[in-house]
Design a protein around this motif. Sequence first.
Motif, short mmCIF file in Angstrom:
data_model
loop_
_atom_site.label_atom_id
_atom_site.label_comp_id
_atom_site.label_asym_id
_atom_site.label_seq_id
_atom_site.Cartn_x
_atom_site.Cartn_y
_atom_site.Cartn_z
N HIS A 1 1.65 44.29 5.00
CA HIS A 1 0.93 43.58 4.33
C HIS A 1 -0.58 43.98 4.08
O HIS A 1 -0.80 43.35 4.09
CB HIS A 1 1.43 41.84 3.38
CG HIS A 1 1.98 41.68 3.41
ND1 HIS A 1 3.57 42.34 1.98
CD2 HIS A 1 3.41 41.05 4.14
CE1 HIS A 1 4.20 41.60 2.33
NE2 HIS A 1 4.76 41.05 2.99
N GLN A 2 -0.76 44.75 5.06
CA GLN A 2 -2.34 45.05 5.73
C GLN A 2 -2.55 45.65 4.05
O GLN A 2 -3.67 45.72 4.67
CB GLN A 2 -2.13 46.63 6.19
CG GLN A 2 -3.58 46.74 7.16
CD GLN A 2 -3.90 45.49 7.94
OE1 GLN A 2 -3.10 45.18 8.68
NE2 GLN A 2 -4.92 44.79 8.10
N SER A 3 -2.44 46.51 3.25
CA SER A 3 -2.96 46.78 2.20
C SER A 3 -3.19 46.22 1.71
O SER A 3 -4.46 45.92 1.08
CB SER A 3 -2.35 48.21 1.87
OG SER A 3 -1.16 47.72 1.03
N GLY B 1 -9.93 37.18 3.17
CA GLY B 1 -8.28 36.56 2.28
C GLY B 1 -7.67 35.87 3.57
O GLY B 1 -7.91 36.24 4.42
N LEU B 2 -6.28 35.52 3.86
CA LEU B 2 -5.82 34.86 4.04
C LEU B 2 -4.60 34.73 4.00
O LEU B 2 -3.70 35.21 3.01
CB LEU B 2 -5.53 32.92 4.62
CG LEU B 2 -6.64 32.90 4.31
CD1 LEU B 2 -6.93 31.53 4.37
CD2 LEU B 2 -7.31 33.12 5.70
N ILE C 1 -1.64 34.09 9.71
CA ILE C 1 -1.58 35.26 11.14
C ILE C 1 -2.15 35.83 11.00
O ILE C 1 -2.18 37.06 11.18
CB ILE C 1 0.45 35.41 10.74
CG1 ILE C 1 0.24 36.26 9.39
CG2 ILE C 1 1.07 34.75 11.24
CD1 ILE C 1 1.58 36.95 9.10
N SER C 2 -3.60 36.11 9.90
CA SER C 2 -4.90 36.45 9.86
C SER C 2 -5.78 35.94 9.08
O SER C 2 -4.82 35.29 7.87
CB SER C 2 -4.30 37.74 8.66
OG SER C 2 -5.23 38.94 8.83
N GLY C 3 -6.88 35.80 9.45
CA GLY C 3 -7.81 35.75 8.47
C GLY C 3 -8.29 34.16 9.83
O GLY C 3 -9.04 34.72 11.06
N LEU C 4 -7.95 32.39 9.43
CA LEU C 4 -8.37 31.86 10.32
C LEU C 4 -6.76 31.43 10.84
O LEU C 4 -6.21 31.25 11.57
CB LEU C 4 -8.86 30.46 9.26
CG LEU C 4 -9.48 30.25 8.29
CD1 LEU C 4 -9.36 29.61 8.01
CD2 LEU C 4 -11.14 31.05 9.06
N GLY C 5 -7.81 32.65 11.88
CA GLY C 5 -5.71 32.31 12.95
C GLY C 5 -5.65 31.35 13.66
O GLY C 5 -7.37 30.41 14.33
N GLY C 6 -4.63 30.36 14.18
CA GLY C 6 -4.56 29.65 15.19
C GLY C 6 -4.28 28.68 13.83
O GLY C 6 -3.27 27.40 14.21
N GLU C 7 -4.50 28.32 12.98
CA GLU C 7 -4.12 27.39 11.65
C GLU C 7 -3.17 27.25 10.97
O GLU C 7 -2.58 27.72 11.58
CB GLU C 7 -5.36 26.87 10.70
CG GLU C 7 -7.19 26.69 11.35
CD GLU C 7 -8.48 26.43 10.68
OE1 GLU C 7 -7.87 25.92 9.38
OE2 GLU C 7 -9.67 26.75 10.42
#
Length: 467
Positions: free
Chosen positions: A217-219, A225-226, A235-241
């Motif tokens: 979903h990289q594109s 965005g998250l 898993i992409s954006g605010l990592g770990g939340e």
Amino acid sequence: MQETRFRRMHEAVMSGNMPNGGGPRKVISASWRRSLEAGIHPEVRAAPLVYDAGDIGDARSAHPLNEVLPLLNHTLLQIADEAAHIMVVADADGHILWRDGHREVLQRADTIGLAAGFAWSEEAVGTNGIGTALATGRPTPVYSAEHLIRVLHHWSCVGSPIIDPDTGSVLGCVDISGTTKSLPPATVALVGAAAQLAESHLALRMRESDERIRSRHQSRLRASGLLVTPSGRVISGLGGERLTLPVASDRMVLPDGRAARVESLGDAYLIMPFGVSEPPRLRLTLLGSERPHAELDGAHVPLSLRHAEILALLASHPRGLTAEQLSFLLYGDEGNPVTIRAEIHRLRAQLSGAVAAKPYRLVGEVESDVLSVRRALSTGDLATITRLYQGPLLPRSESPALRRERDELDARVRSELLARGSIDDLWTFAQTPTGHDDGEILEHIITKTSPNDHRHAAARVRLSADT
């Protein structure tokens, strides 16, 4: 000596009298209290059956711990067998799914239901290594008379919960049990280590899955965005939340107070805050098709020939073109910029946000089969060339500029395949309108295939039809 103390302590507590030496360990007294409140009687003779023989197989195959069972066996089973113990693996409800180990101990375990398909939660059989470890959430040994029900006073066990790294919830429990008064400290430590090893294995698999999802979903991702798993892990954006996803809505409020849109991607969710400008994603299919089309943010948009011609030219000129330049490229000296402005007005309404003005240009993420084939030609990527080249660029177009581009692209693809293409590449090209009756391509196919090959015969038929 210790077993005698456990028994006296058990009898005293069961009769309501605290012995002079004090009560059981805090973890045990708390477990006894929970078990008694659940209605467990000390004279229960065996664990209850929850899975019959026909259902246990499905329960095992569907459970996440099925993946780590070989690892647990490798870590614990030989040690358990040599020490006259058994290894037990249960789900989060304390239902035993697997067990193995010393044969005589397995036979004794059958008499109390310490076997696959039986329930060993505290609510089912009171204090025990499996149920109490699940209740406390940490490795827990239970020795002889520390068990609430008397039939287990000949047993000692230690269980350790296994935590799902994705959700943070308990997946199940691994346990070592034996008909001994106690267990060596090394056994207690080993069971905890085996559980941690299983969790590490699951975490590795989770990270590999996260990477596949991000790549897939990289594109769709933007800086604001998250990308979130179905369990709520970012898993992409605010990592770990971790976020709590809405159950029946496409709207949510982020921890920082921003409202956001939630879009399901199948294996993940895209969360985009409102008020953030998200560039459009435009994909053009222009090769070989009598019906060119675009995809705007994943939505299919049919294109007229004129609109496809305009988009093809704008894609080839990323800095943009004026109405006069577009008119000349499309119609030559006979072009009329007024006509072009009218066409682009309709095109901009059809592809909202994807076509800018002054000069006219494509904005956002732009991709096309033409651009992809050009890049593949520059790097010698034959696999991409044969996959994407489906025929000439807009074959019905009479635009002077597009005709030149079409002829150049066809020649470059043909030359690359003749020079370096495999028989599969050549045969794929021969299925396109460009290559179907190409004599040199067909002769190469005949030369490189045996007479028994269907491609050999087809190429001969096509050649003979042209002569």
